[in-house]
Scaffold this motif. Sequence first.
Motif, short mmCIF file in Angstrom:
data_model
loop_
_atom_site.label_atom_id
_atom_site.label_comp_id
_atom_site.label_asym_id
_atom_site.label_seq_id
_atom_site.Cartn_x
_atom_site.Cartn_y
_atom_site.Cartn_z
N PRO A 91 0.82 -1.22 0.00
CA PRO A 91 0.00 0.00 0.00
C PRO A 91 0.85 1.27 0.00
O PRO A 91 0.50 2.25 -0.67
N GLY A 92 1.96 1.24 0.72
CA GLY A 92 2.84 2.41 0.74
C GLY A 92 3.46 2.68 -0.62
O GLY A 92 3.54 3.83 -1.06
N LEU A 93 3.87 1.63 -1.29
CA LEU A 93 4.46 1.79 -2.62
C LEU A 93 3.40 2.24 -3.62
O LEU A 93 3.71 2.98 -4.57
N GLY A 94 2.15 1.81 -3.40
CA GLY A 94 1.07 2.25 -4.27
C GLY A 94 0.94 3.77 -4.29
O GLY A 94 0.63 4.36 -5.33
N VAL A 95 1.19 4.40 -3.15
CA VAL A 95 1.21 5.86 -3.07
C VAL A 95 2.54 6.40 -3.61
O VAL A 95 2.59 7.39 -4.33
N GLY A 96 3.62 5.70 -3.28
CA GLY A 96 4.95 6.16 -3.68
C GLY A 96 5.15 6.24 -5.18
O GLY A 96 5.94 7.06 -5.66
N PRO A 101 9.92 9.17 -10.78
CA PRO A 101 9.97 9.53 -12.21
C PRO A 101 9.88 8.31 -13.12
O PRO A 101 10.39 7.23 -12.80
N LEU A 102 9.23 8.50 -14.24
CA LEU A 102 8.97 7.49 -15.26
C LEU A 102 7.93 6.47 -14.78
O LEU A 102 6.94 6.23 -15.46
N ALA A 103 8.17 5.87 -13.61
CA ALA A 103 7.17 4.93 -13.09
C ALA A 103 5.84 5.64 -12.84
O ALA A 103 4.77 5.01 -12.94
N ASN A 104 5.90 6.95 -12.53
CA ASN A 104 4.66 7.67 -12.25
C ASN A 104 3.82 7.92 -13.50
O ASN A 104 2.74 8.51 -13.42
N LEU A 105 4.30 7.47 -14.66
CA LEU A 105 3.53 7.60 -15.89
C LEU A 105 2.55 6.45 -16.09
O LEU A 105 1.61 6.57 -16.88
N PHE A 106 2.76 5.34 -15.37
CA PHE A 106 1.87 4.19 -15.59
C PHE A 106 1.56 3.39 -14.32
O PHE A 106 0.49 2.79 -14.23
N MET A 107 2.47 3.37 -13.35
CA MET A 107 2.24 2.54 -12.17
C MET A 107 1.07 3.01 -11.31
O MET A 107 0.32 2.16 -10.78
N PRO A 108 0.85 4.32 -11.13
CA PRO A 108 -0.33 4.72 -10.35
C PRO A 108 -1.64 4.24 -10.98
O PRO A 108 -2.56 3.83 -10.27
#
Length: 205
Positions: A91-96, A101-108
């Motif tokens: 759950p923490g990584l789900g927010v993180g 950078p870059l991961a925030n383009l698809f992982m959220p």
Amino acid sequence: MASRPLWAWREAGGVAKAARLLLYATAALSTLAAGAALAIGVENFESDAIGKFQLGRSLVSLATAITFFVWLYRANANVRALGAEDMMGSPGLGVGWFFIPLANLFMPYMTVRDVWRASGRPRDWQGESAPVTILLWWICWVAGNVLATVSFRIELEHGFKMTPEALWLGLLCDLLWIPASLLLASIIGGAQERQVHARLSATMA
């Protein structure tokens, strides 16, 4: 001795409601800003005239983000407490993911999608589908943030002056954040309702 569950259910209805109300407020402020810009022309906007309004919007946006992240963490932990397994990260990584950078383009997007899927049938969530509204929300959200970043860089190059280019980009951001905010509010409400039903089913089983 039985092992203690790693995740425990925590009520998230209150924070879900708060997040939705703040998202509605964000959509309303974006609508007001876009309507004013279209009515008088973005080139007639002066930074001094809209400074206080933008400050208020920033405070609402900050409160919205914090409340959403709290809900996302609890919702992610709750589906695990209901029996969801093999979910990505924690759950923490789900927010993180939103800050990497870059991961925030698809992982959220993937995190919110999987929380939705697991909220309906936690023990068999891989077989669940996600509504297209989640993808539409993410497209609007990413596009709006990209335009906001470009607008900020233009302002920075001009000594933080509101240039016509930056203001037009700001208008486009508002037009994207309106549906993004409304879609996310709907997603939160739907996922929260699914979780409540799943927990009730698990309690009665």
